[in-house]
Design an enzyme around this catalytic site. Structure first.
Site, PDB file in Angstrom:
ATOM      1  N   CYS A  24     -19.324-133.500  -3.083  1.00 26.73           N
ATOM      2  CA  CYS A  24     -19.588-132.337  -2.222  1.00 26.73           C
ATOM      3  C   CYS A  24     -19.800-131.139  -3.128  1.00 26.73           C
ATOM      4  O   CYS A  24     -19.590-131.197  -4.332  1.00 26.73           O
ATOM      5  CB  CYS A  24     -18.396-132.052  -1.317  1.00 26.73           C
ATOM      6  SG  CYS A  24     -17.907-133.421  -0.302  1.00 26.73           S
ATOM      7  N   ARG A  59     -25.605-132.048  -3.895  1.00 27.57           N
ATOM      8  CA  ARG A  59     -24.314-132.733  -4.002  1.00 27.57           C
ATOM      9  C   ARG A  59     -23.830-133.247  -2.641  1.00 27.57           C
ATOM     10  O   ARG A  59     -22.837-133.976  -2.559  1.00 27.57           O
ATOM     11  CB  ARG A  59     -23.257-131.798  -4.603  1.00 27.57           C
ATOM     12  CG  ARG A  59     -23.547-131.301  -6.000  1.00 27.57           C
ATOM     13  CD  ARG A  59     -22.455-130.402  -6.504  1.00 27.57           C
ATOM     14  NE  ARG A  59     -21.178-131.113  -6.537  1.00 27.57           N
ATOM     15  CZ  ARG A  59     -20.816-131.907  -7.547  1.00 27.57           C
ATOM     16  NH1 ARG A  59     -21.629-132.075  -8.576  1.00 27.57           N
ATOM     17  NH2 ARG A  59     -19.675-132.538  -7.534  1.00 27.57           N
ATOM     18  N   TRP A 105     -20.564-134.177   1.548  1.00 25.97           N
ATOM     19  CA  TRP A 105     -21.055-135.552   1.516  1.00 25.97           C
ATOM     20  C   TRP A 105     -19.886-136.374   1.992  1.00 25.97           C
ATOM     21  O   TRP A 105     -18.958-136.657   1.226  1.00 25.97           O
ATOM     22  CB  TRP A 105     -21.485-135.932   0.102  1.00 25.97           C
ATOM     23  CG  TRP A 105     -22.073-137.296   0.005  1.00 25.97           C
ATOM     24  CD1 TRP A 105     -21.440-138.451  -0.339  1.00 25.97           C
ATOM     25  CD2 TRP A 105     -23.426-137.681   0.268  1.00 25.97           C
ATOM     26  NE1 TRP A 105     -22.300-139.505  -0.315  1.00 25.97           N
ATOM     27  CE2 TRP A 105     -23.529-139.075   0.054  1.00 25.97           C
ATOM     28  CE3 TRP A 105     -24.558-136.990   0.663  1.00 25.97           C
ATOM     29  CZ2 TRP A 105     -24.724-139.774   0.220  1.00 25.97           C
ATOM     30  CZ3 TRP A 105     -25.743-137.684   0.832  1.00 25.97           C
ATOM     31  CH2 TRP A 105     -25.823-139.056   0.607  1.00 25.97           C
ATOM     32  N   ASN A 152     -13.654-131.056  -3.033  1.00 26.93           N
ATOM     33  CA  ASN A 152     -14.585-132.119  -3.417  1.00 26.93           C
ATOM     34  C   ASN A 152     -13.766-133.187  -4.108  1.00 26.93           C
ATOM     35  O   ASN A 152     -13.056-132.917  -5.066  1.00 26.93           O
ATOM     36  CB  ASN A 152     -15.655-131.581  -4.380  1.00 26.93           C
ATOM     37  CG  ASN A 152     -16.476-132.720  -4.965  1.00 26.93           C
ATOM     38  OD1 ASN A 152     -16.727-133.720  -4.296  1.00 26.93           O
ATOM     39  ND2 ASN A 152     -16.878-132.582  -6.227  1.00 26.93           N
ATOM     40  N   GLY A 153     -13.809-134.416  -3.573  1.00 27.42           N
ATOM     41  CA  GLY A 153     -13.055-135.517  -4.189  1.00 27.42           C
ATOM     42  C   GLY A 153     -12.482-136.401  -3.098  1.00 27.42           C
ATOM     43  O   GLY A 153     -12.899-136.356  -1.941  1.00 27.42           O
ATOM     44  N   GLU A 207     -33.367-157.273 -10.275  1.00 29.03           N
ATOM     45  CA  GLU A 207     -33.180-155.819 -10.160  1.00 29.03           C
ATOM     46  C   GLU A 207     -33.835-155.114 -11.354  1.00 29.03           C
ATOM     47  O   GLU A 207     -34.517-154.103 -11.192  1.00 29.03           O
ATOM     48  CB  GLU A 207     -31.703-155.477 -10.074  1.00 29.03           C
ATOM     49  CG  GLU A 207     -31.378-153.997 -10.117  1.00 29.03           C
ATOM     50  CD  GLU A 207     -32.079-153.174  -9.041  1.00 29.03           C
ATOM     51  OE1 GLU A 207     -32.624-153.740  -8.081  1.00 29.03           O
ATOM     52  OE2 GLU A 207     -32.113-151.935  -9.194  1.00 29.03           O
ATOM     53  N   LYS A 250     -36.806-152.203 -11.148  1.00 26.78           N
ATOM     54  CA  LYS A 250     -36.670-150.897 -11.795  1.00 26.78           C
ATOM     55  C   LYS A 250     -37.875-150.590 -12.671  1.00 26.78           C
ATOM     56  O   LYS A 250     -38.474-149.527 -12.602  1.00 26.78           O
ATOM     57  CB  LYS A 250     -35.394-150.868 -12.658  1.00 26.78           C
ATOM     58  CG  LYS A 250     -34.107-150.787 -11.892  1.00 26.78           C
ATOM     59  CD  LYS A 250     -33.732-149.400 -11.440  1.00 26.78           C
ATOM     60  CE  LYS A 250     -34.077-149.046 -10.018  1.00 26.78           C
ATOM     61  NZ  LYS A 250     -33.865-149.927  -8.938  1.00 26.78           N
ATOM     62  N   GLU A 298     -41.166-150.090 -10.554  1.00 25.25           N
ATOM     63  CA  GLU A 298     -41.322-148.963  -9.622  1.00 25.25           C
ATOM     64  C   GLU A 298     -41.405-147.614 -10.328  1.00 25.25           C
ATOM     65  O   GLU A 298     -41.875-146.651  -9.740  1.00 25.25           O
ATOM     66  CB  GLU A 298     -40.215-148.957  -8.576  1.00 25.25           C
ATOM     67  CG  GLU A 298     -38.831-148.691  -9.082  1.00 25.25           C
ATOM     68  CD  GLU A 298     -37.821-148.618  -7.924  1.00 25.25           C
ATOM     69  OE1 GLU A 298     -38.156-148.145  -6.830  1.00 25.25           O
ATOM     70  OE2 GLU A 298     -36.688-149.065  -8.139  1.00 25.25           O
ATOM     71  N   HIS A 357     -42.047-174.817 -15.191  1.00 24.71           N
ATOM     72  CA  HIS A 357     -42.755-175.446 -14.062  1.00 24.71           C
ATOM     73  C   HIS A 357     -43.984-174.644 -13.672  1.00 24.71           C
ATOM     74  O   HIS A 357     -44.410-174.678 -12.520  1.00 24.71           O
ATOM     75  CB  HIS A 357     -41.783-175.591 -12.882  1.00 24.71           C
ATOM     76  CG  HIS A 357     -40.630-176.468 -13.203  1.00 24.71           C
ATOM     77  ND1 HIS A 357     -40.729-177.839 -13.285  1.00 24.71           N
ATOM     78  CD2 HIS A 357     -39.347-176.165 -13.543  1.00 24.71           C
ATOM     79  CE1 HIS A 357     -39.553-178.353 -13.641  1.00 24.71           C
ATOM     80  NE2 HIS A 357     -38.699-177.373 -13.789  1.00 24.71           N
ATOM     81  N   LYS A 407     -37.660-142.393  -0.916  1.00 28.22           N
ATOM     82  CA  LYS A 407     -36.260-142.727  -1.188  1.00 28.22           C
ATOM     83  C   LYS A 407     -35.677-143.597  -0.082  1.00 28.22           C
ATOM     84  O   LYS A 407     -34.934-144.503  -0.325  1.00 28.22           O
ATOM     85  CB  LYS A 407     -35.419-141.451  -1.335  1.00 28.22           C
ATOM     86  CG  LYS A 407     -33.951-141.709  -1.657  1.00 28.22           C
ATOM     87  CD  LYS A 407     -33.788-142.478  -2.956  1.00 28.22           C
ATOM     88  CE  LYS A 407     -32.357-142.884  -3.213  1.00 28.22           C
ATOM     89  NZ  LYS A 407     -32.262-143.847  -4.332  1.00 28.22           N
TER      90      LYS A 407
HETATM   91  C1  AGP Z   1     -34.685-149.178  -5.245  1.00 28.00           C
HETATM   92  O1  AGP Z   1     -34.864-148.647  -6.548  1.00 28.00           O
HETATM   93  C2  AGP Z   1     -35.777-148.767  -4.310  1.00 28.00           C
HETATM   94  N1  AGP Z   1     -35.893-147.375  -4.243  1.00 28.00           N
HETATM   95  C3  AGP Z   1     -35.741-149.476  -2.971  1.00 28.00           C
HETATM   96  O2  AGP Z   1     -35.959-150.830  -3.230  1.00 28.00           O
HETATM   97  C4  AGP Z   1     -34.444-149.364  -2.131  1.00 28.00           C
HETATM   98  O3  AGP Z   1     -33.417-150.067  -2.756  1.00 28.00           O
HETATM   99  C5  AGP Z   1     -34.721-150.009  -0.764  1.00 28.00           C
HETATM  100  O4  AGP Z   1     -35.734-149.272  -0.120  1.00 28.00           O
HETATM  101  C6  AGP Z   1     -33.487-150.072   0.137  1.00 28.00           C
HETATM  102  O5  AGP Z   1     -33.049-148.774   0.430  1.00 28.00           O
HETATM  103  P1  AGP Z   1     -31.606-148.619   1.118  1.00 28.00           P
HETATM  104  O6  AGP Z   1     -30.604-149.147   0.154  1.00 28.00           O
HETATM  105  O7  AGP Z   1     -31.467-147.148   1.361  1.00 28.00           O
HETATM  106  O8  AGP Z   1     -31.613-149.411   2.387  1.00 28.00           O
END
Ligand code: AGP
Length: 607
Positions: free
Chosen positions: A2, A27, A74, A100-101, A480, A484, A487, A503, A602
């Site tokens: 927060c 925050r 938050w 905050n905490g 994962e 990263k 993207e 294969h 996001k």
């Molecule tokens: C992850 O780096 C991406 N930005 C994306 O795959 C994200 O994880 C996915 O859209 C799921 O989002 P969420 O966790 O908010 O549901």
């Protein structure tokens, strides 16, 4: 996470507080509020929603005060609401606090205070601070705050305003940041530097275990025992945008480096020495025993955390687990009923595909647990139980601290189910919990070697295609890592089960395609090593990630990054960190918009 602010001086306090909160919205922004001292008492204004809602509420009121505190939230304990927004007050309105905490022992303190006759209004942990100050106050505000903090365990950056002491603010910090800004006859207290930069560049950075009193007499720093000390002024040279990133060039790098704290916060209050305590999950042993399977559903990075969760629940709790990408889940006619435990994972808690899967599962009678980073999000509100990750707002599109804390959420749930079913021996659970507590420190060790990853990243700047390979949990992390890199660097990256390369896909491996090999799983190390040799025989450069104990690994690869040892099942939380850093440095080297990569958002709130 927060944002808190405090002001005492000669300006009207409300505009200063609101401006400061605006600079701290990164925050947290689910609710906000202010409290100022006016004749006759403390006046409070607070509201759920973005800061603009509070501003509108304030516009219709006039304030003369030059002393006040403010907060942008938050939510952790207590959903976002007007009542749960800070500041919080004691029974008689003599004290107001912002915080905050996480107050880990707030429930027992709240029960004790209620027994002492205190009346609580909110669901928050923070409100206990106001009532504790009231309980301990005998004329000395600093002493009352000191006694309050001696009863509290957890993390806090807190500022206390008192009608009985209109000429001072008292603040303290432990495990949550706080700075003090020094103006001409005026003082500012805030979670972070951006909140004060408009007024001053002269600041004091508070240390853990420090209290500060600001008043017309000046500023006084003391420890919690009352021993006072001089501090050195820190002159801020950043601009305000850089300051919001805490001096990091991008939010993504800041959030990668926030992971040790996010990991600690997510475990806070949930681990005994021998057991896991998940207050937010209410499943009896007989209900757990009734589950015939677990279905984990998520998207993107959250889905990758689910892949790790599958292994943990199957290995430890001995329950069959399916993992689905949310956008596919509903269309494969999944066999979901009241004997299914569905786990949805979502950082934002608003991903449309995941929310739709949650609703479908509930319709079919399943019990649904959510793992999410946003209190009060749609997923959090609609699930039967919620395990919150306490990573704080994640601003960068590329998810980092959310992933590692989502895996922690899966570990906690897997241990919770294991305890309920008694499927693993107690000494084993105790060992896993002991190892879990060490992860934040091991993450810090890895982050100290970020410079090495920056070096390794130079191998990828001109690359068009690359592969991440691994076996077992390493394959899950490889997926994962490849997301990263894709993207934010825009390099085509593919994760492959190391044993599956031969294969078909091995045909694509050449000297033009560097390969990242993850080899942490001890029972699979030799087999992964032979896959590395397969790849090397096709002239590909191999960058290996393995535990420090496998010191021979560097003989088989071109570059090696050694990870601190931990048990196999906890390795993903550590292994992913250098992969996050790798994608970050490659993206920077390629001149990309790291925090806002092309074509992406996001939170994907459309199907
Ligand atoms: C992850 O780096 C991406 N930005 C994306 O795959 C994200 O994880 C996915 O859209 C799921 O989002 P969420 O966790 O908010 O549901």
């Amino acid at each position: 996470m927060c944002g808190i602010v405090g002001y005492i001086g000669k300006r009207p306090a409300v505009p200063v507080l609101v401006e400061g909160l605006k600079k701290l919205e990164y925050r947290g922004y689910d609710s906000s509020g202010i409290a100022v001292l006016e004749e006759g008492g403390i006046r409070i204004a607070k509201s759920v929603g973005k800061l603009a809602v509070l501003e509108e509420k304030l516009a219709s009121r006039t304030f003369k005060s030059t002393v006040g505190i403010g907060h942008t939230r938050w939510a952790t304990h207590g959903r976002p609401s007007d009542i749960n927004a800070h500041p919080h007050m004691d029974c008689h309105g003599d004290f107001a606090v912002v915080h905050n905490g996480i107050i880990e022992n707030y429930l027992e303190l709240k029960q004790w205070l209620i027994g002492e006759g205190h009346l609580f209004r909110s669901e928050t942990d923070t409100e206990v601070l106001a009532h504790l100050v009231e309980h301990f106050y005998e004329g000395d505000l600093e002493e009352a705050v000191r006694k309050t903090l001696s009863r509290v365990s957890g993390s806090y950056a807190t500022v206390v305003l008192s009608y009985k002491h209109p000429d001072m603010l008292v603040a303290a910090r432990k495990d949550s940041p706080m700075i003090v800004g020094i103006g001409e006859g005026e003082y500012f207290i805030a979670s972070d530097i951006p909140a004060v930069l408009k007024y001053t560049r002269n600041t004091f950075i508070m240390e853990d275990g420090e209290m500060v009193t600001v008043s017309e007499d000046g500023v006084k720093f003391c420890d919690f025992s009352g021993k006072c000390r001089e501090k050195i002024i820190f002159e801020v040279t950043w601009d305000s945008v850089a300051a919001e990133k805490g001096g990091y060039e991008h939010f993504m790098l800041k959030e990668i480096f926030e992971q040790p704290k996010a990991l600690r916060d997510t475990l806070a209050g949930r681990l005994g020495n021998d057991n896991v305590v998940l207050q937010e999950v209410d499943l009896s042993p007989s209900e757990v025993a009734s589950f015939q399977k677990v279905a984990i559903v998520a998207c993107g990075t959250a889905y990758h955390a689910g892949l790790i969760g599958r292994s943990l629940i199957e290995r430890w709790a001995k329950i069959p687990v399916e993992v689905d990408i949310a956008s596919e889940f509903r269309y494969r006619s999944p066999l979901i009923d009241d004997k299914t435990l569905v786990v949805v994972i979502s950082q934002s808690g608003e991903t449309a595909d995941t929310l739709a899967a949650l609703r479908e599962s509930k319709k079919n009678g399943a019990r649904v647990i959510a793992i999410t980073n946003v209190v009060g999000s749609s997923v959090a509100r609609e699930a039967h139980d919620v395990i919150h990750t306490w990573a704080g707002p994640e601003i960068a599109v590329a998810s980092t601290k959310a992933y590692t804390t989502q895996i922690e959420g899966m570990i906690l749930l897997a241990l919770y189910l294991t305890q309920a079913k008694g499927t693993m021996p107690q000494e084993w659970i105790t060992e896993i919990i002991s190892e879990l507590k060490k992860l934040p420190e091991k993450a810090e060790e890895i982050l100290k070697q970020a410079y090495r990853i920056e070096e390794i990243s130079k191998l990828f700047t001109e690359v068009y295609s690359t592969f991440f390979i691994g076996r077992g949990l390493d394959w899950g992390v490889a997926q994962e890592g490849s997301l990263k890199l894709k993207e934010i660097s825009y390099i085509h990256a593919e994760a492959y089960a190391a044993g599956e390369l031969k294969h078909g896909t091995l045909a694509l491996i050449t000297e033009e395609t560097p390969v990242i090999a993850l080899a942490t799983q001890r029972d699979l190390y030799e087999k992964t090593l032979s896959n590395v040799i397969e790849v090397k025989a096709r002239d590909a450069k191999v960058i290996g990630f393995t535990f420090e104990g496998n010191s021979d690994f560097d003989r088989s690869v071109d570059e090696v990054f050694y990870l601190p040892e931990t048990v196999n099942e906890l390795a993903p939380i550590l292994t992913v960190i250098p992969l996050q850093l790798l994608s970050y440095y490659v993206s920077v080297a390629r001149g990309n918009d790291v925090d806002k990569p092309r074509n992406l958002a996001k939170s994907v709130t459309v199907e």
